[in-house]
Design a protein around this motif. Structure first.
Motif, short mmCIF file in Angstrom:
data_model
loop_
_atom_site.label_atom_id
_atom_site.label_comp_id
_atom_site.label_asym_id
_atom_site.label_seq_id
_atom_site.Cartn_x
_atom_site.Cartn_y
_atom_site.Cartn_z
N ILE A 84 21.51 -4.12 52.41
CA ILE A 84 22.30 -3.14 51.48
C ILE A 84 20.63 -3.21 50.32
N PRO A 85 20.83 -4.21 49.48
CA PRO A 85 19.40 -4.07 48.45
C PRO A 85 17.98 -3.47 49.60
N LEU A 86 17.69 -4.29 50.35
CA LEU A 86 16.59 -4.33 51.30
C LEU A 86 15.85 -2.67 51.75
N MET A 87 17.22 -2.46 52.27
CA MET A 87 17.33 -1.07 53.12
C MET A 87 17.44 0.09 52.47
N GLU A 93 11.53 4.18 47.62
CA GLU A 93 10.70 3.38 47.63
C GLU A 93 8.96 3.67 49.12
N THR A 94 9.89 3.96 50.01
CA THR A 94 9.41 3.95 51.33
C THR A 94 7.95 2.96 52.00
N CYS A 95 8.17 1.89 50.99
CA CYS A 95 7.67 1.08 50.96
C CYS A 95 8.15 -0.35 51.94
N TRP A 96 7.85 -1.72 52.73
CA TRP A 96 8.47 -2.77 53.00
C TRP A 96 7.20 -2.81 51.64
N LEU A 289 21.04 11.81 59.08
CA LEU A 289 20.90 10.10 60.18
C LEU A 289 21.18 9.19 58.40
N TYR A 290 20.04 9.50 57.71
CA TYR A 290 20.32 8.47 56.31
C TYR A 290 21.51 8.19 56.00
N LEU A 296 27.71 3.32 57.81
CA LEU A 296 27.44 1.86 58.21
C LEU A 296 27.66 0.76 57.31
N TYR A 297 26.98 0.95 56.25
CA TYR A 297 26.71 -0.26 55.55
C TYR A 297 27.55 -0.40 53.95
N VAL A 298 28.26 1.27 53.80
CA VAL A 298 29.25 0.92 52.73
C VAL A 298 30.46 0.25 53.63
N ASN A 299 30.87 1.28 54.43
CA ASN A 299 31.87 0.46 55.41
C ASN A 299 32.30 -1.36 55.65
N SER A 300 31.64 -2.13 54.75
CA SER A 300 31.31 -3.29 54.37
C SER A 300 32.69 -3.65 53.36
N CYS A 301 32.28 -2.61 52.36
CA CYS A 301 33.14 -2.65 51.14
C CYS A 301 34.58 -2.41 51.34
#
Length: 342
Positions: A84-87, A93-96, A289-290, A296-301
């Motif tokens: 979640i934090p990295l994605m 930021e649209t940057c890696w 899409l986003y 998906l990610y919030v499902n973990s909560c």
């Protein structure tokens, strides 16, 4: 390029001529998104940490089923801690900003966590099937050691599977870097199709089949429970034994229902994502899409909230943890159940 153009364009790395161009978002949008990402990450980590501490600390919770729940909580914790934090930062930021090495490693972590989660759900379904189908033989067929073995095997197979799926993307030396600040890991379409079958169709088929049988058995056993409530006085002793078995079956069916809700929500969150992978995301609007990806990610909560809603033992263990009573002597042996059939 004029000075005005330079001011309008922002780069991921301002001191690098090969840097990617950064998509500019409004300050308000960035603040709102960062608040959402931070809350989602903190809540996911905190709630799943409560599950992990509860099952790890209290001796009464050291059961095969709870160990599988513990493994699922670890997978959800990794989602909140890493994914979640990295994605979130990548989307805002649209940057890696985390380097080329971690750009290749991150998909491996994501694939492993997803595969392990689905594997946990399969083992939970098998566990509940045995518990409801043959409750009197459950303790001999399903043991703690067998559960630990299944968990280790699940994570090991998930890691190996992720390496196989991402081998070309991770270890290929021909990866084309268009600009610095980008992170695109491409997976061959045939691998995507294989992943769809291995990570969705196969486990879903097993899970749905098992839970279908579980609820059929539970429905049949519910009729048996109703039939023994009117037991005659002449069969009082025999009726007592039958009632004890019936109550046990009712308890197992309730546990199966609770975990069935978790499985159903999990699959409903993941199925749209796998369907999108087949379309190669070409016909899907980016906003939709986003949104589906973040579901998906919030499902973990969500899982810990379901435990809190259906499991009295979880609510009681949370009180012990938040009031620091777990640091008291012999707190691990406290009776965490409000009654014997919670």
């Amino acid at each position: 390029m004029t000075d005005l153009d330079k001011q309008a364009i922002e780069y991921c790395f301002s001191n690098n001529n090969l840097s990617c161009i950064k998509e500019i978002k409004s300050q308000v949008e960035c603040i709102v998104l960062y608040i959402f990402i931070s809350l989602a990450s903190v809540l996911t980590v905190f709630l799943n940490l409560l599950v992990i501490i509860s099952i790890s600390h209290f001796k009464q919770l050291h059961t095969p089923t709870n160990l599988l729940i513990l493994s699922l909580a670890v997978a959800d914790l990794l989602v909140g801690l890493i994914v979640i934090p990295l994605m979130g930062i990548r989307y805002i930021e649209t940057c890696w900003y985390f380097g080329e090495t971690f750009c290749s490693l991150f998909p491996f972590i994501l694939y492993t966590v997803v595969s392990a989660s689905l594997g946990n759900l399969v083992f939970i379904s098998i566990d509940r099937y045995i518990a409801v189908k043959v409750p009197l033989q459950y303790s001999t067929r399903v043991t703690t050691n067998k559960a630990v073995f299944c968990i280790i095997l699940n994570w090991l197979c998930s890691s190996i599977y992720s390496v196989i799926m991402l081998y070309d993307a991770i270890f290929s030396t021909e990866t084309l870097i268009t600009c610095y600040g980008d992170c695109i890991v491409t997976v061959k379409f045939e691998y995507v199709l294989t992943d769809l079958i291995v990570s969705l169709v196969a486990p879903c088929s097993v899970i749905i089949s098992l839970y279908g049988q579980i609820f059929c058995v539970a429905k049949y056993q519910a009729r048996l429970i109703n039939s023994v409530t009117n037991v005659s006085k002449s069969e009082k002793k025999r009726g007592k034994c039958v009632m004890e078995g019936s109550v046990r079956r009712k308890s197992e069916s309730k546990a199966a229902l609770t975990l069935g809700i978790i499985v159903a929500i999990h699959l409903l969150c993941w199925i749209p994502y796998y369907i999108l992978t087949l379309t190669e995301n070409t016909a899907i609007p980016p906003t939709i899409l986003y949104c589906l990806i973040w579901v998906l990610y919030v499902n973990s909560c969500v899982n810990p909230l379901i435990y809190a809603l259906f499991y009295p033992w979880f609510r009681k263990s949370v009180i012990y943890i938040l009031t620091f009573r777990i640091f008291q002597p012999a707190s691990s042996r406290v009776n965490i159940f409000t009654n014997h059939h919670s």
